[in-house]
Design an enzyme around this catalytic site. Structure first.
Site, PDB file in Angstrom:
ATOM      1  N   ASP A  30       0.861  -1.172   0.000  1.00 20.08           N
ATOM      2  CA  ASP A  30       0.000   0.000   0.000  1.00 20.08           C
ATOM      3  C   ASP A  30       0.907   1.236   0.000  1.00 20.08           C
ATOM      4  O   ASP A  30       2.114   1.134   0.282  1.00 20.08           O
ATOM      5  CB  ASP A  30      -0.884  -0.034   1.249  1.00 20.08           C
ATOM      6  CG  ASP A  30      -1.710   1.210   1.415  1.00 20.08           C
ATOM      7  OD1 ASP A  30      -2.379   1.620   0.460  1.00 20.08           O
ATOM      8  OD2 ASP A  30      -1.679   1.803   2.514  1.00 20.08           O
ATOM      9  N   LEU A  31       0.346   2.406  -0.264  1.00 17.97           N
ATOM     10  CA  LEU A  31       1.143   3.629  -0.291  1.00 17.97           C
ATOM     11  C   LEU A  31       0.927   4.472   0.965  1.00 17.97           C
ATOM     12  O   LEU A  31       1.777   4.524   1.851  1.00 17.97           O
ATOM     13  CB  LEU A  31       0.821   4.452  -1.540  1.00 17.97           C
ATOM     14  CG  LEU A  31       1.568   5.776  -1.695  1.00 17.97           C
ATOM     15  CD1 LEU A  31       3.082   5.568  -1.705  1.00 17.97           C
ATOM     16  CD2 LEU A  31       1.107   6.510  -2.953  1.00 17.97           C
ATOM     17  N   ASP A  32      -0.233   5.111   1.067  1.00 17.76           N
ATOM     18  CA  ASP A  32      -0.475   6.063   2.160  1.00 17.76           C
ATOM     19  C   ASP A  32      -0.596   5.350   3.491  1.00 17.76           C
ATOM     20  O   ASP A  32      -1.386   4.409   3.648  1.00 17.76           O
ATOM     21  CB  ASP A  32      -1.761   6.845   1.881  1.00 17.76           C
ATOM     22  CG  ASP A  32      -1.657   7.664   0.605  1.00 17.76           C
ATOM     23  OD1 ASP A  32      -1.005   8.709   0.627  1.00 17.76           O
ATOM     24  OD2 ASP A  32      -2.213   7.228  -0.424  1.00 17.76           O
ATOM     25  N   THR A 120      -2.445   0.996  -4.654  1.00 18.69           N
ATOM     26  CA  THR A 120      -2.930   2.116  -3.863  1.00 18.69           C
ATOM     27  C   THR A 120      -4.355   2.520  -4.223  1.00 18.69           C
ATOM     28  O   THR A 120      -4.805   2.317  -5.354  1.00 18.69           O
ATOM     29  CB  THR A 120      -2.000   3.338  -4.036  1.00 18.69           C
ATOM     30  OG1 THR A 120      -2.546   4.461  -3.333  1.00 18.69           O
ATOM     31  CG2 THR A 120      -1.819   3.713  -5.490  1.00 18.69           C
ATOM     32  N   SER A 121      -5.037   3.118  -3.250  1.00 24.60           N
ATOM     33  CA  SER A 121      -6.368   3.681  -3.484  1.00 24.60           C
ATOM     34  C   SER A 121      -6.302   5.083  -4.067  1.00 24.60           C
ATOM     35  O   SER A 121      -7.343   5.692  -4.312  1.00 24.60           O
ATOM     36  CB  SER A 121      -7.170   3.688  -2.178  1.00 24.60           C
ATOM     37  OG  SER A 121      -7.441   2.371  -1.761  1.00 24.60           O
ATOM     38  N   LYS A 152     -10.331  -1.287  -3.004  1.00 24.15           N
ATOM     39  CA  LYS A 152     -10.278  -1.928  -1.688  1.00 24.15           C
ATOM     40  C   LYS A 152     -11.545  -1.563  -0.905  1.00 24.15           C
ATOM     41  O   LYS A 152     -12.002  -0.436  -1.010  1.00 24.15           O
ATOM     42  CB  LYS A 152      -9.041  -1.441  -0.921  1.00 24.15           C
ATOM     43  CG  LYS A 152      -7.719  -1.687  -1.647  1.00 24.15           C
ATOM     44  CD  LYS A 152      -6.580  -0.996  -0.901  1.00 24.15           C
ATOM     45  CE  LYS A 152      -5.285  -1.073  -1.697  1.00 24.15           C
ATOM     46  NZ  LYS A 152      -4.156  -0.380  -1.019  1.00 24.15           N
ATOM     47  N   ASP A 177      -1.617  -0.755   6.021  1.00 23.51           N
ATOM     48  CA  ASP A 177      -1.825  -0.122   7.326  1.00 23.51           C
ATOM     49  C   ASP A 177      -3.297  -0.007   7.694  1.00 23.51           C
ATOM     50  O   ASP A 177      -3.610   0.373   8.822  1.00 23.51           O
ATOM     51  CB  ASP A 177      -1.218   1.288   7.333  1.00 23.51           C
ATOM     52  CG  ASP A 177      -2.038   2.257   6.500  1.00 23.51           C
ATOM     53  OD1 ASP A 177      -2.474   3.288   7.044  1.00 23.51           O
ATOM     54  OD2 ASP A 177      -2.269   1.984   5.304  1.00 23.51           O
TER      55      ASP A 177
END
Length: 231
Positions: A30-32, A120-121, A152, A177
């Site tokens: 994931d990114l953020d 990522t979203s 997601k 996360d």
């Protein structure tokens, strides 16, 4: 997958956690909140969005869910396109304070090209802006919210990420996360590593849980697989 198959945090106060190892073909990040800390920028953009859209008492709190899905929660259909374009513009313009999470840059640098990517979203443009702000190069095969029909917690994003890397999703580790992202990875059939911070460890269900990526080490085995050691 049964709940009892999960390794779910849970060591008592003062207990010494033993290092664990997991061997996989590829890693889907994931990114953020996982690789970068963008929470202040995200929350600023959404607060401004609520003001501009005239939503009295609006509060942002859905980390890990695509912006389009959140817009649809708060706006009637006639205003959703306007609302989505606005939040994209606000988030892309505000990258102040975006930084790598501890250990993220070191972990990525230790992984061979083609053995990992980001799922990522964020939309593509927003992901690129945030990666640039954090000093992370855009990886090949990145999956963004505008490239999937279902975001997601649906499994589609991670299934696409594994396919782009040419890997069996069952041999991939999803690093996340947020509960929505972990649910996505689990539904896809991946192993999961939760990184506490955005969400308390007690509220994260995954095969493995760490407080931070700092101390997570990766080594390439002779057969090309990735062995990660978790603190």
């Amino acid at each position: 997958m049964l709940a009892e198959d999960f390794h779910i945090k849970a060591v008592g106060p003062g207990a010494k956690k033993q290092p664990q190892q997991v061997t996989v073909d590829a890693v889907l990040f994931d990114l953020d909140g996982t690789l970068i800390d963008s929470t202040p920028a995200t929350e600023r953009a959404w607060r401004r969005w609520g003001e501009l859209m005239g939503l009295d008492g609006f509060e942002y709190g859905s980390h890990g869910v695509p912006a389009q899905a959140q817009v649809e929660q708060y706006l009637e259909p006639a205003r959703q396109e306007e609302g989505f374009e606005l939040i994209k513009a606000l988030e892309t313009a505000d990258t102040d304070g975006i930084l790598c999470k501890p250990g993220a840059a070191e972990l990525l640098a230790s992984l061979p090209d083609g053995s990992w990517t980001i799922v990522t979203s964020c939309t593509r443009g927003l992901a690129e802006a945030r990666l640039a702000a954090a000093g992370i190069a855009v990886p090949a095969h990145m999956v963004t919210a505008d490239q999937v029909a279902n975001g997601k917690p649906h499994p589609e994003p991670f299934l696409l990420g594994a396919a782009r890397l040419g890997s069996d999703i069952a041999q991939c580790l999803v690093v996340e996360d947020a509960p929505a992202g972990l649910a996505s990875g689990t539904a896809a059939g991946a192993m999961t590593l939760a990184v506490a911070g955005t969400t308390d460890a007690a509220d994260l269900t995954a095969h493995y849980v760490v407080d931070s990526l700092a101390g997570v080490a990766a080594a390439v085995l002779p057969n090309g697989q990735i062995q990660l050691t978790l603190p």
